[in-house]
Design an enzyme around this catalytic site. Sequence first.
Site, mmCIF file in Angstrom:
data_model
loop_
_atom_site.group_PDB
_atom_site.id
_atom_site.type_symbol
_atom_site.label_atom_id
_atom_site.label_comp_id
_atom_site.label_asym_id
_atom_site.label_seq_id
_atom_site.Cartn_x
_atom_site.Cartn_y
_atom_site.Cartn_z
ATOM 1 C CE LYS A 196 5.380 -5.822 37.638
ATOM 2 N NZ LYS A 196 4.241 -5.864 37.951
ATOM 3 C CE LYS A 254 5.453 -9.921 36.349
ATOM 4 N NZ LYS A 254 4.391 -8.889 36.928
HETATM 5 C C1 PBG Z 1 0.344 -5.916 38.170
HETATM 6 C C2 PBG Z 1 1.182 -7.181 37.569
HETATM 7 C C3 PBG Z 1 1.606 -7.358 36.467
HETATM 8 C C4 PBG Z 1 1.765 -8.751 36.286
HETATM 9 C C5 PBG Z 1 1.987 -9.110 37.478
HETATM 10 N N1 PBG Z 1 1.428 -8.060 38.295
HETATM 11 C C6 PBG Z 1 1.321 -6.544 35.222
HETATM 12 C C7 PBG Z 1 1.990 -5.066 35.188
HETATM 13 O O1 PBG Z 1 2.902 -4.834 36.044
HETATM 14 O O2 PBG Z 1 1.773 -4.368 34.210
HETATM 15 C C8 PBG Z 1 2.392 -9.284 35.171
HETATM 16 C C9 PBG Z 1 2.381 -10.813 34.914
HETATM 17 C C10 PBG Z 1 2.341 -11.361 33.746
HETATM 18 O O3 PBG Z 1 2.724 -10.874 32.571
HETATM 19 O O4 PBG Z 1 2.171 -12.681 33.703
HETATM 20 N N2 PBG Z 1 1.233 -5.035 39.088
#
Ligand code: PBG
Length: 329
Positions: A196, A254
Site C-alpha cells: 500500500k 493499492k
Molecule cells: C484506511 C484506508 C484508506 C483507504 C482504504 N483504507 C485511506 C488511507 O490509507 O489514507 C483508501 C481507499 C480509497 O482511496 O479508495 N487505512
Amino acid sequence: MFPIRRNRRLRTNEAIRSLVRETSISPNDFLVPLFIVEGKGIKEKIASMPNYYRFSLDKLKAEVKLLWSLGLKSVLLFVKVEDALKDNIGTEALNPNGLMQRAIKTVKDVCPDMLVMTDVALDPFSAYGHDGIIEGGRIINDATVEVLADMSISHAEAGANFVAPSDMMDGRILGIREALDQSNFIDTGIMSYSAKYASAFYGPFRDALDSAPVDMGDVPKDKKTYQMDFANRNEALRETEMDINEGADIVMVKPGLAYLDIVRDIKNNFDVPIAVYQVSGEYAMLKAAAEKGWLDHDAVMLEQITSIKRAGADVIASYFAKDVVKLLF
Ligand code: PBG
C-alpha cells in the site's frame, strides 16, 4: 509470401475477437467497498465520488440485497465515525456495539452468504486521522498492532469472514493471525494491504470518511512513515513476501492503475490470490472527465477494470463494481 502471419485475422469481427480474448470480467471478480454512517434513512452523497453514497444501517440492507441480486458476493466495510468518538488509541474501534460491528451483523442478517470483509485500521477512529497511535510525535508500531489485533477479534466476533488490515504497520499480519487463532477464529481470513503506497489518490476516500490526517505540528500530515514510497518496486515484493509468511491469505496492491507493474511483479513471484484496489481518486478522475464529456465513461471503465485483471488481479476492489456488472450482465 508477405506477410506470412496476418495477426489481423484474429481481429476481424467480434465473434473471433471474443473467441480469442485473454481476459474477461465476471461479477465474481469484485469486492464492493461500502461506506457506513450512523443514523436512520441516510443515503448520503459524497461530493468527490459522484454516484457513490454513505449508508445508514437501515439503508444498507437494501443495498446489500441489490448487490447480491447482481451477483456481487463480497463487500468491504468502512465506517465514518462521529468526531466525539475519536481518540488517539481507537477506543471506539473495539466497542462490541460499535458501528462496524453492527454493520457486519446487518449485512449477515439480510444476506448470510455475503462475504464480509472489514477495514482494520485506526484512521477513521483516530482524532489525528492516522492509522496508528501517536506518541512523542511518532506513529508507534507495536502498540498499534495490539489494537489492530483486538479490532480483528472484535470484527470476527461480529461475524466478519475476512479482516483487511490497511495500516502498513510492521508485523501486524502475524499479530492479527495469532490473536485470531488464540480466540479460535481459525477460519477468519486476512486480506492484507501488503503493498500500500502513500498516495494522493486516496483524497476522495478521506472526504467520504472524514479521515484525513490533521495538522498537529510535530506529527507529519502525511502517511509516508508507514505507507510505501511510490518510487519503490522491489520493496513491494519484500512487503508482500513478509505478509504471506506472516499468514496473509490474500495480498493487495493499492492504488490500482498507476501500480500495475507491481501487480504483475507480485503475480510472477507469488502464488496467493492478489487483490487490487482501484481507489477513490481513480474513480473520481473518470467521473469528472466523463461529466465534462471528455471521456466515454463506460468504455474507459471497462478498459481500466480489464487492465487491472490482465495485470494479474484475482480480486478487484472497485467503486465501479455495480456499474460494471449492470453494464455487462
Ligand atoms: C484506511 C484506508 C484508506 C483507504 C482504504 N483504507 C485511506 C488511507 O490509507 O489514507 C483508501 C481507499 C480509497 O482511496 O479508495 N487505512
